[in-house]
Design a protein around this motif. Sequence first.
Motif, short mmCIF file in Angstrom:
data_model
loop_
_atom_site.label_atom_id
_atom_site.label_comp_id
_atom_site.label_asym_id
_atom_site.label_seq_id
_atom_site.Cartn_x
_atom_site.Cartn_y
_atom_site.Cartn_z
N SER A 84 33.49 29.13 -58.26
CA SER A 84 33.96 30.31 -57.54
C SER A 84 34.07 30.46 -56.10
CB SER A 84 33.56 31.61 -57.96
OG SER A 84 32.26 31.76 -57.58
N SER A 141 34.25 34.84 -54.42
CA SER A 141 32.98 35.41 -54.96
C SER A 141 31.99 35.80 -53.81
CB SER A 141 32.35 34.71 -55.92
OG SER A 141 31.67 33.56 -55.73
N SER A 159 29.94 20.99 -53.40
CA SER A 159 30.39 19.62 -53.80
C SER A 159 30.66 19.49 -55.14
CB SER A 159 29.39 18.40 -53.33
OG SER A 159 28.58 17.79 -54.34
N SER A 186 24.32 17.01 -52.10
CA SER A 186 25.60 16.74 -51.76
C SER A 186 26.10 17.52 -50.55
CB SER A 186 26.41 16.34 -52.87
OG SER A 186 26.00 15.35 -53.76
N ARG A 187 26.15 18.48 -50.80
CA ARG A 187 26.69 19.47 -49.73
C ARG A 187 25.41 20.68 -49.66
NH1 ARG A 187 30.99 19.36 -46.12
NH2 ARG A 187 31.97 17.64 -46.76
N GLY A 188 24.75 20.78 -50.47
CA GLY A 188 23.52 21.77 -50.10
C GLY A 188 23.94 23.30 -50.52
N LYS A 189 25.00 23.43 -50.99
CA LYS A 189 25.38 24.96 -51.19
C LYS A 189 24.95 25.46 -52.40
CE LYS A 189 27.80 25.92 -47.42
NZ LYS A 189 27.21 24.88 -46.69
N GLY A 209 26.63 23.15 -63.05
CA GLY A 209 27.62 24.23 -62.66
C GLY A 209 28.67 24.40 -63.42
N MET A 210 29.45 25.37 -63.15
CA MET A 210 30.66 25.81 -63.99
C MET A 210 31.81 26.27 -63.07
SD MET A 210 28.58 27.73 -67.10
CE MET A 210 27.74 28.55 -66.16
N ARG A 260 19.70 27.09 -65.02
CA ARG A 260 19.34 26.58 -63.54
C ARG A 260 18.18 27.39 -63.28
NH1 ARG A 260 25.21 26.48 -60.85
NH2 ARG A 260 24.55 25.09 -59.05
N ASN A 276 27.65 19.99 -57.88
CA ASN A 276 27.85 20.92 -58.65
C ASN A 276 27.55 20.40 -60.30
OD1 ASN A 276 29.69 22.66 -60.67
ND2 ASN A 276 29.02 24.44 -59.11
N LYS A 309 11.63 18.51 -58.66
CA LYS A 309 12.88 18.94 -59.12
C LYS A 309 12.63 19.23 -60.62
CE LYS A 309 17.66 18.38 -59.33
NZ LYS A 309 17.90 19.99 -59.48
N VAL A 330 22.85 9.89 -57.23
CA VAL A 330 24.12 9.53 -57.81
C VAL A 330 25.26 9.38 -56.44
CG1 VAL A 330 26.15 10.49 -59.17
CG2 VAL A 330 23.78 10.94 -59.95
C1 LIG Z 1 28.37 34.00 -54.53
C2 LIG Z 1 28.16 32.81 -55.21
C3 LIG Z 1 28.94 32.36 -56.33
C4 LIG Z 1 28.66 31.26 -56.91
N1 LIG Z 1 29.56 30.92 -58.06
C5 LIG Z 1 29.26 29.70 -58.80
C6 LIG Z 1 30.08 29.38 -59.66
O1 LIG Z 1 31.38 30.09 -59.96
N2 LIG Z 1 29.89 28.14 -60.58
C7 LIG Z 1 28.75 27.45 -60.16
O2 LIG Z 1 28.56 26.48 -60.81
N3 LIG Z 1 27.93 27.93 -59.10
C8 LIG Z 1 28.03 28.98 -58.37
N4 LIG Z 1 27.27 29.21 -57.42
C9 LIG Z 1 26.03 28.69 -57.07
C10 LIG Z 1 26.20 27.33 -56.20
O3 LIG Z 1 26.82 27.90 -54.91
C11 LIG Z 1 27.19 26.35 -56.67
O4 LIG Z 1 26.85 25.80 -57.88
C12 LIG Z 1 27.43 25.24 -55.61
O5 LIG Z 1 28.50 24.33 -56.14
C13 LIG Z 1 26.06 24.15 -55.75
O6 LIG Z 1 26.19 23.46 -54.30
P1 LIG Z 1 26.75 21.99 -54.17
O7 LIG Z 1 27.95 21.87 -55.02
O8 LIG Z 1 26.94 22.03 -52.78
O9 LIG Z 1 25.68 21.21 -54.77
P2 LIG Z 1 24.35 20.33 -54.06
O10 LIG Z 1 23.61 21.80 -53.57
O11 LIG Z 1 24.92 19.52 -53.15
O12 LIG Z 1 23.53 19.86 -55.26
C14 LIG Z 1 23.16 20.85 -56.30
C15 LIG Z 1 21.89 19.89 -56.89
O13 LIG Z 1 22.15 18.93 -57.48
C16 LIG Z 1 21.34 17.62 -57.24
N5 LIG Z 1 22.06 16.70 -56.55
C17 LIG Z 1 23.28 16.76 -55.80
N6 LIG Z 1 23.86 15.74 -55.38
C18 LIG Z 1 23.07 14.51 -55.84
C19 LIG Z 1 23.18 13.40 -55.94
N7 LIG Z 1 23.89 12.72 -55.09
N8 LIG Z 1 22.18 12.77 -56.77
C20 LIG Z 1 21.35 13.27 -57.53
N9 LIG Z 1 21.13 14.65 -57.72
C21 LIG Z 1 21.85 15.43 -56.84
C22 LIG Z 1 20.31 18.34 -56.50
O14 LIG Z 1 19.28 18.61 -57.22
C23 LIG Z 1 20.92 19.51 -55.81
O15 LIG Z 1 19.85 20.47 -55.53
C24 LIG Z 1 27.36 30.42 -56.55
C25 LIG Z 1 26.59 30.98 -55.61
C26 LIG Z 1 26.97 32.19 -55.00
C27 LIG Z 1 25.82 32.42 -53.76
#
Ligand SMILES: Cc1cc2nc3c(=O)[nH]c(=O)nc-3n(C[C@H](O)[C@H](O)[C@H](O)COP(=O)(O)OP(=O)(O)OC[C@H]3O[C@@H](n4cnc5c(N)ncnc54)[C@H](O)[C@@H]3O)c2cc1C
Length: 572
Positions: A181, A411, A186, A115-118, A195-196, A511, A190, A552, A257
């Motif tokens: 954090s 963070s 996204s 979704s955002r790839g973060k 994620g949390m 994870r 997350n 995956k 999703v």
């Molecule tokens: C310094 C640091 C701090 C962090 N702190 C936290 C924290 O406090 N809590 C935490 O949870 N994480 C943390 N993270 C990990 C991560 O950065 C976060 O979880 C982040 O929110 C995940 O990226 P995203 O939300 O862009 O999800 P995405 O990268 O978009 O998605 C994550 C995964 O979900 C699945 N997905 C996404 N979208 C879809 C879709 N539409 N349909 C089906 N599957 C999908 C995919 O498998 C994808 O790889 C941290 C990382 C760093 C480097």
Amino acid sequence: MSTTIPATYPDPEYEAAHLATYEREPRHPIKPVFPPGVREEDFNKAIEEFIAVVGKESVFVNEGLSDYIDPYDIHEADQSKRKVPSAAVCPQSTDQLKQVLKVANQYAIPLWTFSRGKNLGYGGPAPRVNGSVALDLHLMNKVIEVSDEYHYAVVEPGVTFIDLYNYCVEHKKKVWPSTASLGWGSVLGNTLDRGMGFGANYAHHQAMAGLEVMLADGDVIRTGQFGITNSPSAFISKFTFGPSVEGLFVQSNLGVVTKLSIWLTPQPQAFMSCAFSMPQFDDLAVMVDAFGEMRRNNTINSLVWFTSLIETLCISGRREDYWKGEGPVPDWRLEELRLETGFGHWYARFGLYGPRRIVQAQFEEIKAVMAEKAPTGELAGALYDNDAGVDAAKVPPEHGSMFVGKPELWSLPLINWPIPKEKVGKAAHGDYAPIIPSSGKLLLEWMKASKPICEANGVELMADFFMFERHVVLMNMFTWDQTDPQQKKNMENLYYGLYEEAKARGYGMYRAHVNHMDLIANLNDFNGHAYNRFVEKIKDALDPNGILSPGKQGVWPNRFRHLRETQEKDSK
Ligand SMILES: Cc1cc2nc3c(=O)[nH]c(=O)nc-3n(C[C@H](O)[C@H](O)[C@H](O)COP(=O)(O)OP(=O)(O)OC[C@H]3O[C@@H](n4cnc5c(N)ncnc54)[C@H](O)[C@@H]3O)c2cc1C
């Protein structure tokens, strides 16, 4: 098709952080690659058809892919192990998504959905299968609804934590969304990766209700009460008539999703920012047991977040700010730092949320319990209250921030820990994140076992954990400099060292990085990996061409099952 990447975040601070993470001129240029088993001619036809669906400005190849790699990829210099996409495609609507899936099915192109790839630390946007096409949903980014009657939000994939927060502020919604954090991720991505966040609804996947999902063949389903047209309970109930299927789309490659509903915390009349610290390493046991019981008996009905001293310090400085010698900070220096900073060897933060009288009563109970069970500890509480509801923006950052759902890039500095200020390095981070019972004895044993593994690989024990009612999700964090090959080697050894230690204790993982998904999936070993076989049966039924995120979480479609790494750790 495009080789120019448009800005990703409207907020200049977020965009600058994004640009610092993804290098526009990568130190290791991305070599063109094709999806496995797909002829160049078919790949080119598929790209043309993707362009016909989403427009050439939303299909990326070559230099346009610099935002679609893992910026923390330990194998970035090794083309045989590096995981990069062949292209990226960004649909803007479910109609476009449906057509993208059609093209992918026609040419058997594997897609890697995000979704955002973060998802940094777990591969970011990089695919499990080298040469997959990145399916980037960040342009589907509407906040569909925020209810401050029932306290939920419905979002599309590209909505970030900061987007949702801003929407709630702008529309004066009386809710506190939860945030990770880092506010740039996204909400939907997350949540789907389990994620949390940090407040009352911190366990994001446990706060989700109805989902809308597009399956590999383009069919769309809605789950729970959302599956009933015009149901007033679509987003407020987890009940389903029949088996619940939401979970099938969490950490999953069974669908894409497209809408997610998530419960939010009602804007409270009172918020108490609480911290508790204890001085000695071994104090962890008593602290965990006391807080664990209060989580279970509902004295504390929100997250308790524990950090080790190094993890507490790494947000506000680098290793060199605390230790001038070689190697990890030694114990004697750690003890000095504890006395200098007053943080304690273990530091727990949590919030209390709700009506003023209840919050005050909760705090009084916590004070009494900790005075009895952990008398050498220190408890602090700062109360913010307002009859009309506490304004999250007005809680000072040291007490509020992610604990009041206010997204920031809080963070991000921690990853710079190992990099001296005068050195031009490239910070990266990873973690080993076992799920451990909420037991003081077991947690202390884990810390004692993992500390020497960290130190043998040149880093300190940098640990934090999220305390649920009955278990904790623990992060053994590690940070390194991507420009230093020895540090990268050490981090690999560290990961496998922690893996062996956790496996021996029967601890699964919360994870995993794309490089380790098969390894961790293999821990589900009951009855000849019956769980994995079950999910793969569903995978083959729903996605016969294996187009959705093959590999995956170690779930492989029949077509790509030969790519499963069975002895991954031995072939590192
Ligand atoms: C310094 C640091 C701090 C962090 N702190 C936290 C924290 O406090 N809590 C935490 O949870 N994480 C943390 N993270 C990990 C991560 O950065 C976060 O979880 C982040 O929110 C995940 O990226 P995203 O939300 O862009 O999800 P995405 O990268 O978009 O998605 C994550 C995964 O979900 C699945 N997905 C996404 N979208 C879809 C879709 N539409 N349909 C089906 N599957 C999908 C995919 O498998 C994808 O790889 C941290 C990382 C760093 C480097």
